[in-house]
Motif scaffolding. Structure first.
Motif, PDB file in Angstrom:
ATOM      1  N   ASP A  67      69.936 -31.509  67.032  1.00 27.46           N
ATOM      2  CA  ASP A  67      69.273 -31.626  65.712  1.00 27.46           C
ATOM      3  C   ASP A  67      68.515 -32.590  65.812  1.00 27.46           C
ATOM      4  OD1 ASP A  67      68.364 -31.861  63.189  1.00 27.46           O
ATOM      5  OD2 ASP A  67      70.234 -30.901  62.419  1.00 27.46           O
ATOM      6  N   THR A  68      67.104 -32.979  65.919  1.00 24.41           N
ATOM      7  CA  THR A  68      66.479 -33.961  66.177  1.00 24.41           C
ATOM      8  C   THR A  68      66.387 -35.108  64.831  1.00 24.41           C
ATOM      9  OG1 THR A  68      64.204 -32.782  65.604  1.00 24.41           O
ATOM     10  CG2 THR A  68      64.994 -33.066  68.213  1.00 24.41           C
ATOM     11  N   ARG A  69      66.749 -34.197  63.879  1.00 25.68           N
ATOM     12  CA  ARG A  69      66.803 -34.910  62.497  1.00 25.68           C
ATOM     13  C   ARG A  69      68.035 -35.988  62.362  1.00 25.68           C
ATOM     14  NH1 ARG A  69      67.164 -29.750  58.936  1.00 25.68           N
ATOM     15  NH2 ARG A  69      68.921 -29.395  60.481  1.00 25.68           N
ATOM     16  N   GLY A  75      65.190 -37.923  68.298  1.00 24.43           N
ATOM     17  CA  GLY A  75      64.191 -37.963  67.084  1.00 24.43           C
ATOM     18  C   GLY A  75      63.208 -36.902  67.205  1.00 24.43           C
ATOM     19  N   LYS A  76      62.293 -36.888  66.202  1.00 21.13           N
ATOM     20  CA  LYS A  76      61.238 -35.899  66.345  1.00 21.13           C
ATOM     21  C   LYS A  76      60.457 -35.546  67.542  1.00 21.13           C
ATOM     22  CE  LYS A  76      58.954 -35.848  62.398  1.00 21.13           C
ATOM     23  NZ  LYS A  76      57.785 -35.947  61.391  1.00 21.13           N
ATOM     24  N   VAL A  77      60.201 -34.247  67.969  1.00 20.82           N
ATOM     25  CA  VAL A  77      59.518 -34.041  68.819  1.00 20.82           C
ATOM     26  C   VAL A  77      58.035 -34.204  68.717  1.00 20.82           C
ATOM     27  CG1 VAL A  77      58.793 -32.204  70.527  1.00 20.82           C
ATOM     28  CG2 VAL A  77      61.065 -32.148  69.718  1.00 20.82           C
ATOM     29  N   ASP A 555      61.629 -42.129  60.645  1.00 23.27           N
ATOM     30  CA  ASP A 555      60.695 -40.909  60.959  1.00 23.27           C
ATOM     31  C   ASP A 555      59.857 -40.972  62.220  1.00 23.27           C
ATOM     32  OD1 ASP A 555      58.435 -38.516  59.550  1.00 23.27           O
ATOM     33  OD2 ASP A 555      60.409 -38.238  60.668  1.00 23.27           O
ATOM     34  N   LEU A 556      60.511 -41.669  63.169  1.00 24.77           N
ATOM     35  CA  LEU A 556      59.738 -42.013  64.255  1.00 24.77           C
ATOM     36  C   LEU A 556      59.712 -40.669  65.081  1.00 24.77           C
ATOM     37  CD1 LEU A 556      61.361 -45.187  65.706  1.00 24.77           C
ATOM     38  CD2 LEU A 556      59.325 -44.887  64.089  1.00 24.77           C
ATOM     39  N   PRO A 557      58.408 -40.282  65.868  1.00 28.45           N
ATOM     40  CA  PRO A 557      58.318 -39.275  66.850  1.00 28.45           C
ATOM     41  C   PRO A 557      59.158 -39.505  68.035  1.00 28.45           C
ATOM     42  CG  PRO A 557      56.374 -40.830  66.998  1.00 28.45           C
ATOM     43  CD  PRO A 557      57.057 -41.083  66.041  1.00 28.45           C
TER      44      PRO A 557
END
Length: 718
Positions: A67-69, A75-77, A555-557
């Motif tokens: 879960d990247t959240r 982290g976010k893709v 909220d980094l990619p």
């Protein structure tokens, strides 16, 4: 480095990189185009198709593997980027299945793209094989959340890779595994119908926060079955929410199978679940009508022992794209009620005989109206159930479907109720009762990292021309050489943990990388330690390399580095690493601080441009030299004009003859050199042999909190 006489360029980013923007793709770009990507089409790049051998299904209570959240390692893709993960070893999946991770050939996962940045697509494939033109999820608009079932074959080091064309968070939930098997009682697929088991429009819809038990034995599923394959569709949802399916009588997992985005929304997904006495439980937090269509089940422990129905995973392969005029399609969408017969047997990894069903991902693209697509054995009676549904016109909707193949023709029929393009991808097939199980064991690549341990650097090498990467960055940006020089380097006493991206490489090309790494170790004195394979690291956009700019945020990619690695070294193509111009065959660099500390590095070689082992070694060593902080030595500037300033750091700068410059491996053109010359060694010695003894904490993991990110810069060199 470039192939022939041309321009060598250094691209620099000084200080803050600024905010990112997301481009909205056109309608024809929401799923991959049907032609093979450059990474898989070049004749000197092996296809590395995987056929993993016959396997039996083992259900588990659902486990969230990613879960990247909430996972700080990922982290976010980031748009145009990939991540790789081992979904079975450290997640508890193998333990829950009661098997060794090494015996698992594929996982049954529900992959959900969450809050997408734009319309686009995502794809999943076995790490170590080329990313092909298949799609598992399609997003329609900013903020879209959509899930899809995937039977995902495992690749090298038991990893799967995930690519997204748009920014998104991702969850990966595992519902079961396929395990290598001979004749067995349990875990073999048996087709049913498809049979409609439930339609609450003829009864009582599900309410919000309701859990309901469904007895599937009334549709022909044996009470002793170990698992079931079914389509679950939410109809006219009461609002935004989700639905969870799991083995009856066990605790509800923290996973989701179907997502709905608002009032009146219809959404379906194939579900593969374990059973208790033929029953499953379904929970919804929002409520709606519900349909359940059964397409098959997996046998239990009291069944006959045979190989009939074992699964054979293979590399995801595209079988049909009606947008392409390629013999199967004609470039035109299917019309409403137009029956299309698709032959599967004898194509890709599907045998001419011996396959009774196939695991497909079917995508309807740009539907003309609300409707559906049915997929069923060719020549059979049209079923009353559908494989996927459109809610409105213009949609692109994927859905997994295990579909029986016509025994005589090896084909399936596709029947849309509305005008739409149709894309069909496959990830494996199920054996029939007369088939001979294949003896495959997955992707066959040899990874033998060098065991070389470098000695501390000795005396200073002979004086010849060299230069530093961050000096070139400053010169390229300002036209003036820095004074004092900018010798930015890794800490010599810390090992560099490197991940390899070898998706498009064969054994010879992989071995060449280890040769290059050992050459750099020998003359830098820095120990390189292997940190595993990855499909990440090929997107070198500044805001991906340095997401902390302009300001650190939660909220980094996704960073291009995989967990546990300081640098990525790998083979790519200009399509995946768009830095190619004027014959460029590689790009490398890293991040640096004003006080001379380098961290987060990358070295990318464009494999399709190189025809021999010598060329690969020369290019890889050159690019890893950049990764270590070396710049070019040359007799021309970045625009091709003569320039003494580009000859390198040396008391005699400006006086080196062309032959001496071209002897250096860090000359920006491919020459006959495959190893470092004296100037290259001199540069590495200046970077690493002159460092004071190490003290304090290491920054090589790129996660130190005491870095002033406003002062960090990125240097890249071709």
């Amino acid at each position: 480095m470039v192939v022939a006489l041309g321009v060598s360029m250094i691209l620099a980013s000084l200080g803050a990189t600024g905010a990112t923007t997301t481009s909205i793709a056109g309608a024809d770009d929401t799923i991959p185009t049907p032609v093979l990507s450059e990474s898989s089409a070049s004749s000197d790049i092996g296809s590395d198709h995987l056929t993993a051998g016959a396997s039996a299904f083992v259900p588990i209570e659902p486990i969230r593997a990613l879960d990247t959240r909430s996972d700080p390692a990922y982290g976010k893709v980031y748009r145009g980027s990939s991540i790789s993960l081992d979904p079975v070893t450290t997640t508890g999946v193998a333990s829950a299945a009661g098997v060794s991770p090494d015996d698992i050939t594929a996982v049954v996962v529900n992959t959900t793209v969450i809050n997408a940045g734009s319309n686009g697509y995502a794809t999943m494939w076995p790490t170590g094989s080329p990313r092909l033109t298949t799609a598992t999820n399609n997003t329609q608009f900013p903020g879209h959340t959509i899930g899809n079932l995937v039977i995902a074959p495992l690749g090298l080091e038991r990893k799967i890779s995930f690519y997204a064309s748009t920014d998104a968070d991702v969850t990966v939930d595992v519902f079961g595994v396929f395990v290598r098997s001979g004749a067995t009682e349990s875990g073999r697929f048996v087709a049913l119908g498809p049979v409609r088991h439930t339609d609450t429009r003829n009864g009582e819809p599900m309410a919000a926060e309701e859990t309901r038990t469904f007895d599937l034995t009334t549709a022909g599923v044996p009470a002793e079955a170990s698992g079931v394959v079914m389509n679950v569709t939410a109809v006219q949802a009461n609002g935004r929410g989700f639905y969870t399916v799991w083995q009856s009588g066990t605790s509800r997992p923290d996973t989701a199978n179907v997502n709905v985005l608002g009032v009146g929304y219809n959404a379906g997904n194939q579900v593969i679940s374990g059973l208790t006495d033929g029953k499953v439980d379904i929970y919804t937090n929002v409520g709606s009508d519900l349909t359940i269509d059964i397409t098959g089940y997996f046998t239990g422990a009291d069944d006959d022992s045979t190989t009939d129905g074992l699964f054979v995973p293979f590399t995801p392969t595209r079988f049909l794209d009606t947008r392409d005029d390629n013999g199967q399609g004609d470039g035109e969408p299917l019309e409403s009620d137009e029956l299309f017969t698709l032959t599967l047997a004898g194509f890709a990894e599907v045998p001419d005989e011996g396959a009774k069903a196939i695991a497909l991902n079917i995508t309807g693209h740009q539907s003309s109206s609300r409707g559906f697509i049915k997929a069923y054995p060719s020549g059979a009676a049209e079923p009353t159930t559908s494989s996927l549904n459109f809610t409105t016109s213009g949609q692109t909707v994927p859905n997994h479907a295990i579909t029986t193949i016509d025994e005589a023709t090896g084909a399936i029929d596709l029947l849309p109720s509305t005008r739409t393009h149709v894309i069909v991808d496959a990830t494996g097939y199920f054996l029939d009762d007369e088939a001979t199980p294949p003896a495959g064991f997955g992707i066959d690549k040899t990874i033998e990292p060098s065991t070389f341990v470098p000695e501390p650097l000795g005396a200073q090498p002979p004086n010849e021309p060299y230069d530093f990467l961050f000096d070139r960055q400053t010169y390229s940006a300002t036209g003036v050489r820095p004074n004092p020089t900018k010798a930015v380097a890794y800490r010599a006493c810390d090992p560099i943990r490197y991940a390899l991206n070898i998706d498009i490489a064969d054994d010879d090309a992989i071995a060449d990388l280890f040769t290059s790494i050992e050459e750099v170790e020998r003359y830098s004195g820095v120990d390189f330690q292997y940190a595993g394979v990855t499909s990440a690291g090929m997107n070198l956009a500044d805001d991906l390399l340095q997401p902390e700019q302009p300001d650190p945020t939660p909220d980094l990619p996704y960073k291009y580095l995989p967990p546990g690695a300081d640098v990525v070294i790998g083979y790519s193509t200009p399509a995946d690493t768009p830095r190619s111009s004027n014959g460029v065959i590689g790009v490398a660099g890293g991040l640096g601080t004003p006080d001379g500390l380098m961290f987060r590095g990358f070295a990318v070689v464009y494999l399709g441009s190189l025809r021999s082992s010598a060329e690969r070694i020369a290019t890889a060593t050159h690019e890893i030299g950049h990764l270590m902080g070396l710049g070019h030595v040359s007799d021309f500037d970045q625009y091709g004009a003569p320039s003494n300033a580009f000859q390198g750091l040396d008391p005699n700068a400006g006086n080196w003859d062309s032959a001496t410059l071209k002897e250096q491996l860090m000359y920006p053109e491919l020459t006959a050199n495959t190893t470092f010359s004296d100037g290259d060694k001199q540069g590495l010695w200046q970077l690493y042999g002159t460092q004071a003894p190490c003290s304090g904490s290491s920054f090589t993991d790129g996660s130190a909190t005491d870095i002033d990110w406003s002062q960090v810069s990125i240097a890249k060199a071709h």
